[in-house]
Design a protein around this motif. Structure first.
Motif, PDB file in Angstrom:
ATOM      1  N   GLY A 391       4.791   2.355   0.778  1.00 23.97           N
ATOM      2  CA  GLY A 391       3.774   3.178   0.130  1.00 23.97           C
ATOM      3  C   GLY A 391       2.690   2.357  -0.542  1.00 23.97           C
ATOM      4  O   GLY A 391       1.503   2.680  -0.453  1.00 23.97           O
ATOM      5  N   SER A 410      -1.594   7.213  -3.637  1.00 25.82           N
ATOM      6  CA  SER A 410      -0.185   7.483  -3.342  1.00 25.82           C
ATOM      7  C   SER A 410      -0.012   8.852  -2.702  1.00 25.82           C
ATOM      8  O   SER A 410       0.803   9.033  -1.787  1.00 25.82           O
ATOM      9  CB  SER A 410       0.641   7.390  -4.629  1.00 25.82           C
ATOM     10  OG  SER A 410       0.573   6.082  -5.175  1.00 25.82           O
ATOM     11  N   ALA A 429       8.132   6.491   1.376  1.00 23.80           N
ATOM     12  CA  ALA A 429       7.042   5.694   0.807  1.00 23.80           C
ATOM     13  C   ALA A 429       7.545   4.700  -0.222  1.00 23.80           C
ATOM     14  O   ALA A 429       6.885   3.687  -0.488  1.00 23.80           O
ATOM     15  CB  ALA A 429       5.989   6.605   0.186  1.00 23.80           C
TER      16      ALA A 429
END
Length: 629
Positions: A391, A410, A429
């Motif tokens: 991520g 994000s 992630a």
């Protein structure tokens, strides 16, 4: 902590904690007993009152060993800190200094490594003189060369990875590249060697004090106590065995804990402030999105310059998918790297025209280019930074190029992972690359390319080493990207059937040049170059005789340094004549969107059936694939 989860790590950790506690509290608790002189108990042996006996002034050796823990450990750790820091700096300098300066530093380190560490310690001890400071510097400088050499080697092994090249393309400076991407990836072996160096420094310090050139009276450490006890070891061994056992246990604790703690190193990353968003380039109407004319890539060799890519020309239109096929060494991947500006020194890229969206690629800054050009590398395991979560690596694209906040980036990461059909995107992630399967890593690599708004996606063999079902998913994903975003795709593949099924046009490369270009709709009916027909002949179908061996092209592709006059395919081509061996043909137009570089064109190109029969034995590979780079 991971290091404490193993029996060895736990035992060594407990021992280190005990040593640290002794270093802190022993002088406070037993300092007066260790310094108390008793003239009635001079040089006594081991007894109930004095476990390790007494010295020449009647002082209790057991208490002196406990109190000496602070000075012994403190000096050893100080010497290790100085030596490791100096070695880390010297080992990292070649990656941030100009090439000529880096070579000087490397040569100096190599010379220093040639001398044994003990010899260096004694040499520096003589230079700096006897005493505590001289011993610290002597041991530190003895540690420095080997640690610098290790850092240089590890840095060089990481610097060639794809994620390092990608960071350079993003405009990451040399120092930030070193601190953010290189050092975290080599932290594990550095931690191991630093702890080993601490144990070695401790024993070396004890040795110098034992010889009388380390700690001087009235101070004392384990080495000085060992030297004093050794004089009467045959009469009373306890005064010598006490500090000797302390040195052995402390050195063993450092070494064992270093091995156990290595796996826990190098996972913390700092966050970089995102710059302001930048605009992407726009393509003028009426021109191809990517225009390449006479592209050449050269590298210096022992006998002069070697040119693996020799005059490649092609155009990729907006929303078009172009396939590039050919054997290993044909120049496919190198062409893609040159277009992506990832060919590093000493490679030299030249072209009469190398434009993306109407702007020269070599002069356009990365900030101006933005996220309009994305690269999907061949091996995502080396393309992703193994010490950073998936991520964070994807989010960095939006933070750097689009100015997003960490929270917004994000959220976009999760959205992009869902777009490439990765289940449980929020959880994934937060995972590291090694926790993904091969197909998921490849889809995550495509998701990284989609973090921006790419107008051209260069996919360098994105289905390599994947099973057929995952290959199909990845190819469908690229096709969906092309359809939904009107993005152009340059697909490099070792499988000519994959290109035929997914691309609009195909470029066939051999020996650094394009030998045929044609629409994929005509690939199986109108291909004319003997090399192209040989590749097609290697593709089995339901009517292929399973008892017959797979066909192969006789010979091998030429190395870039071996290419001479004439057609490079002539030594393997049954249709070649004298002219083919003397003059290399140029691409000639033989139909709409169809070009062939073959002298047989002038004599009347053979039909597909004739070329297949004559060129018949074609290249064999897994399922008839034309493997290549």
């Amino acid at each position: 902590m991971r290091a404490l989860r193993t029996p060895v790590g736990l035992a060594s950790g407990v021992l280190l904690v005990l040593l640290a506690a002794l270093a802190v509290f022993a002088p406070l608790l037993w300092g007066s007993q260790a310094g108390a002189i008793d003239t009635d108990a001079l040089q006594q042996g081991s007894s109930a009152d004095h476990l390790l006996g007494t010295d020449a002034l009647g002082r209790d050796i057991f208490y002196r060993v406990l109190v000496a823990t602070r000075l012994t450990l403190g000096l050893a750790l100080l010497a290790t800190l100085v030596g490791v820091t100096a070695g880390l700096v010297l080992g990292s300098l070649p990656s941030v200094l100009p090439r000529w300066a880096g070579r000087i530093v490397t040569s100096a380190v190599n010379i220093a490594v040639a001398f044994p560490g003990l010899l260096l310690a004694l040499f520096f001890a003589v230079i700096f003189g006897t005493g505590t400071i001289g011993a610290v510097l002597a041991i530190a400088f003895a540690i420095t060369p080997s640690f610098a050499r290790l850092t240089q080697t590890l840095t060089a092994s990481i610097s060639g990875r794809d994620f390092i090249a990608a960071a350079r393309v993003c405009g990451v400076g040399r120092f930030r590249l070193l601190l953010r991407h290189i050092l975290p990836n080599i932290a594990e072996p550095l931690v191991i060697n630093a702890t080993l160096a601490a144990g070695s420094a401790l024993t070396a310090f004890a040795g110098l004090s034992f010889l009388g050139i380390g700690v001087q009276a009235p101070s004392y450490d384990w080495g000085r106590l060992l030297g004093e006890g050794l004089n009467r070891i045959y009469i009373s061994p306890a005064p010598a065995l006490g500090p000797a056992v302390a040195v052995v246990l402390a050195g063993l604790a450092f070494n064992l804990f270093g091995e156990a703690a290595a796996s826990a190193a190098g996972h913390r990353q700092s966050v970089r402030k995102a710059p302001k968003p930048v605009s992407t380039v726009e393509s003028p109407s009426g021109e191809g999105l990517l225009n390449v004319r006479n592209l050449r890539v050269s590298f210096p060799g022992a006998g002069g310059w070697i040119t693996p890519v020799r005059g490649v020309s092609f155009t990729v239109g907006q929303g078009e998918m172009i396939g590039v096929v050919g054997e290993s060494g044909s120049g496919k991947s190198l062409t893609a790297l040159a277009v992506s500006r990832l060919v590093e020194h000493p490679g030299v890229v030249t072209a009469d025209r190398l434009e993306f969206a109407g702007k020269p690629l070599r002069e356009t800054s990365q900030r101006e280019l933005g996220t309009s050009l994305a690269m999907v590398f061949q091996d995502p395991m080396t393309s992703f930074n193994p010490t950073r979560r998936i991520g964070r690596q994807l989010a960095e694209v939006s933070e750097v190029h689009q100015g997003m906040s960490r929270k917004a980036a994000s959220a976009r990461v999760v959205d992009r992972l869902k777009a490439v059909r990765i289940p449980s995107a929020e959880r994934r992630a937060r995972q590291y690359p090694h926790e993904f399967s091969g197909g998921m890593r490849q889809r995550a690599m495509i998701a990284m390319g989609l973090m921006g708004e790419p107008r051209l996606v260069i996919a360098d063999e994105p289905t390599t080493a994947l099973d057929v079902t995952v290959q199909r998913e990845v190819l469908r994903l690229l096709a969906r990207v092309q359809e939904e975003r009107s993005a152009a795709v340059l697909l490099i593949s070792h499988d000519i059937t994959v290109v035929a099924q997914t691309c609009d046009r195909v470029l066939v490369m051999y020996a650094g040049r394009i030998v045929e270009e044609l629409p994929t709709a005509e690939l199986f009916t109108s291909a004319r170059h003997p090399y192209t027909t040989a590749l097609l002949a290697a593709v089995p179908d339901l009517e292929t005789d399973r008892d017959a061996p797979l066909a192969v092209i006789p010979g091998r592709p030429p190395e870039p340094a071996e290419i001479g006059v004439g057609c490079p395919f002539a030594p393997r081509c049954p249709l070649a004549d004298q002219r083919c061996r003397e003059v290399e043909p140029e691409l000639e137009q033989v139909g709409v969107g169809h070009q062939v570089a073959c002298w047989r064109l002038a004599d009347g190109m053979p039909s597909l059936e004739e070329a297949t029969v004559v060129g018949g034995p074609a290249m064999a590979g897994r399922n008839g694939e034309a493997s290549g780079e």
